[in-house]
Design a protein around this motif. Structure first.
Motif, PDB file in Angstrom:
ATOM      1  N   GLU A  67      -7.091   4.238   7.746  1.00  0.00           N
ATOM      2  CA  GLU A  67      -6.392   5.507   7.124  1.00  0.00           C
ATOM      3  C   GLU A  67      -7.979   6.585   6.891  1.00  0.00           C
ATOM      4  O   GLU A  67      -7.892   7.429   6.684  1.00  0.00           O
ATOM      5  CB  GLU A  67      -5.087   5.674   6.494  1.00  0.00           C
ATOM      6  N   LYS A 102       0.230   4.338   0.112  1.00  0.00           N
ATOM      7  CA  LYS A 102      -0.913   5.421  -0.118  1.00  0.00           C
ATOM      8  C   LYS A 102      -0.495   6.555  -0.778  1.00  0.00           C
ATOM      9  O   LYS A 102      -0.262   6.490  -2.201  1.00  0.00           O
ATOM     10  CB  LYS A 102       0.567   5.442   1.538  1.00  0.00           C
ATOM     11  N   GLY A 116      -0.829  -6.805   8.616  1.00  0.00           N
ATOM     12  CA  GLY A 116      -0.583  -5.572   8.367  1.00  0.00           C
ATOM     13  C   GLY A 116      -0.755  -4.614   9.351  1.00  0.00           C
ATOM     14  O   GLY A 116      -0.923  -5.031  10.700  1.00  0.00           O
ATOM     15  N   GLY A 117       0.705  -4.300   9.492  1.00  0.00           N
ATOM     16  CA  GLY A 117       1.227  -3.624  10.800  1.00  0.00           C
ATOM     17  C   GLY A 117       2.788  -3.539  11.109  1.00  0.00           C
ATOM     18  O   GLY A 117       2.881  -4.402  10.910  1.00  0.00           O
ATOM     19  N   SER A 118       3.540  -2.402  10.366  1.00  0.00           N
ATOM     20  CA  SER A 118       4.696  -3.053  10.249  1.00  0.00           C
ATOM     21  C   SER A 118       5.442  -3.902  10.611  1.00  0.00           C
ATOM     22  O   SER A 118       6.672  -4.312  11.070  1.00  0.00           O
ATOM     23  CB  SER A 118       5.379  -2.029  11.690  1.00  0.00           C
ATOM     24  N   VAL A 119       5.095  -4.257   8.829  1.00  0.00           N
ATOM     25  CA  VAL A 119       5.754  -5.775   8.607  1.00  0.00           C
ATOM     26  C   VAL A 119       6.987  -5.291   7.673  1.00  0.00           C
ATOM     27  O   VAL A 119       6.894  -4.040   6.938  1.00  0.00           O
ATOM     28  CB  VAL A 119       4.676  -6.120   7.080  1.00  0.00           C
ATOM     29  N   ASN A 173       1.125  -1.222  -0.184  1.00  0.00           N
ATOM     30  CA  ASN A 173       0.121   0.193   0.311  1.00  0.00           C
ATOM     31  C   ASN A 173       0.963   0.981   0.092  1.00  0.00           C
ATOM     32  O   ASN A 173       1.896   1.381   1.331  1.00  0.00           O
ATOM     33  CB  ASN A 173      -1.301  -0.396   1.374  1.00  0.00           C
ATOM     34  N   HIS A 205      -9.808   0.533   4.267  1.00  0.00           N
ATOM     35  CA  HIS A 205      -8.417   0.736   5.010  1.00  0.00           C
ATOM     36  C   HIS A 205      -8.602   1.668   6.445  1.00  0.00           C
ATOM     37  O   HIS A 205      -8.827   2.630   6.766  1.00  0.00           O
ATOM     38  CB  HIS A 205      -7.053   1.478   4.570  1.00  0.00           C
ATOM     39  N   GLU A 237      -5.238  -5.648  10.209  1.00  0.00           N
ATOM     40  CA  GLU A 237      -4.469  -4.780  10.850  1.00  0.00           C
ATOM     41  C   GLU A 237      -4.876  -3.728  11.903  1.00  0.00           C
ATOM     42  O   GLU A 237      -5.313  -2.801  11.761  1.00  0.00           O
ATOM     43  CB  GLU A 237      -3.896  -3.618   9.510  1.00  0.00           C
ATOM     44  N   VAL A 268       1.134  -3.974   3.598  1.00  0.00           N
ATOM     45  CA  VAL A 268       2.907  -3.861   3.822  1.00  0.00           C
ATOM     46  C   VAL A 268       2.649  -1.958   3.225  1.00  0.00           C
ATOM     47  O   VAL A 268       2.798  -1.915   2.122  1.00  0.00           O
ATOM     48  CB  VAL A 268       3.708  -4.166   2.986  1.00  0.00           C
ATOM     49  N   GLY A 269       2.832  -0.939   4.253  1.00  0.00           N
ATOM     50  CA  GLY A 269       3.215   0.106   3.927  1.00  0.00           C
ATOM     51  C   GLY A 269       4.316  -0.058   3.499  1.00  0.00           C
ATOM     52  O   GLY A 269       5.054   0.206   2.436  1.00  0.00           O
ATOM     53  N   ALA A 278      -0.645  -0.836  15.220  1.00  0.00           N
ATOM     54  CA  ALA A 278       0.750  -1.686  14.497  1.00  0.00           C
ATOM     55  C   ALA A 278       0.858  -0.698  13.036  1.00  0.00           C
ATOM     56  O   ALA A 278       2.004  -1.046  13.009  1.00  0.00           O
ATOM     57  CB  ALA A 278       0.527  -2.778  14.384  1.00  0.00           C
ATOM     58  N   GLY A 280       2.313   1.931  10.914  1.00  0.00           N
ATOM     59  CA  GLY A 280       2.385   2.427  10.821  1.00  0.00           C
ATOM     60  C   GLY A 280       3.490   3.420  11.790  1.00  0.00           C
ATOM     61  O   GLY A 280       4.817   4.187  12.399  1.00  0.00           O
TER      62      GLY A 280
END
Ligand code: PEP
Length: 256
Positions: A101, A11, A215-218, A9, A99, A171, A237-238, A175, A177
């Motif tokens: 956000e 963003k 998802g979350g800081s992977v 992702n 998401h 997500e 993954v961000g 967690a 970002g």
């Protein structure tokens, strides 16, 4: 056997030239991996150029997603919006929905996510539906209630036989970002819970076919421990999807 799926992702990042370079770099370095599905979700303006660059270079293994879409599937007087038909036309196969956000900043609701998921499925897009609890909900021991509510709301009215065609992304909001990853055990506990809800909704056989991403800081350093959990089928993954080497490393570690 569920195929792992890693989705990046992006963003609101990457100008056009950088977006095309990132996608083609990822595609070039993952083309030999046959055991993992790979998706990138550029910002809306970069979707068509990225999809075209991948197609022109003959890369069919890296799919393109958007980070949102409108509920009206074709066209109409909806200023600023983009439809499922337009996304397909631009070369998209996936759409990230709900998401955190978008829920937090743009008023995305569970009912809206459900509506969009149905539209996506009906128009040949694979929805990646995001769910997850806040830190306050986790600390108040409301994680499971929250997740059950979100899963049931997101999937309401979707035919059982269509469930394997969508992807869920767990997500935890605390967690995303933040650099804080759920431990593999914490994530697995929620993933198993989500699968138990799917079993209640649609039976074990279908529940076993639905892919659930974490998802979350992977990042490359933690993917192996996460992906080795029995109910974790990939990652959304961000930050780590914005560097070719990191995303490729996540793909290689998830290649089964
Ligand atoms: C996300 O945006 O979905 C996400 C998980 O971000 P990050 O990997 O940066 O935590």
């Amino acid at each position: 056997m569920r195929r792992h799926i890693i989705a990046g992702n992006w963003k609101m990042n990457m100008l056009l030239e950088d977006a095309v370079a990132l996608a083609t770099g990822v595609a070039q370095n993952t083309k030999e991996l046959g055991g993992v599905d790979l998706v990138v979700a550029p910002a809306m303006l970069a979707v068509a150029p990225v999809a075209k660059a991948l197609k022109d270079a003959g890369f069919t293994h890296l799919k393109v997603a958007t980070q949102n879409m409108h509920t009206v599937p074709t066209k109409g007087a909806y200023t600023g919006e983009v439809s499922a038909q337009m996304l397909k036309d631009a070369g998209c196969d996936f759409v990230i929905l709900g998401h955190s956000e978008r829920r937090q900043y743009f008023g995305e609701t569970d009912a809206g996510v459900n509506h969009k998921a149905k539209v996506a499925l009906a128009h040949g897009l694979t929805p990646i539906i995001c769910i997850g609890e806040t830190l306050a909900e986790r600390e108040a021991e409301r994680t499971f209630d929250r997740i059950e509510f979100q899963v049931r709301a997101a999937l309401a009215g979707i035919d059982d036989k269509n469930l394997p065609a969508l992807v869920l992304a767990y997500e935890p909001i605390w967690a995303i970002g933040t650099g804080k990853t759920a431990s593999p055990e914490q994530a697995q506990e929620v993933h198993a819970f989500i699968r138990s809800i799917l079993s209640k909704l649609a039976g074990d056989e279908i529940a076993q076919q639905v892919r659930i991403q974490y998802g979350g800081s992977v990042k490359p350093a933690n993917i192996s421990d996460l992906i080795s959990q029995p109910d974790i089928d990939g990652a959304l993954v961000g930050g780590a999807s914005l560097k070719v080497s990191d995303f490729v490393s996540l793909a290689v570690s998830s290649n089964a």
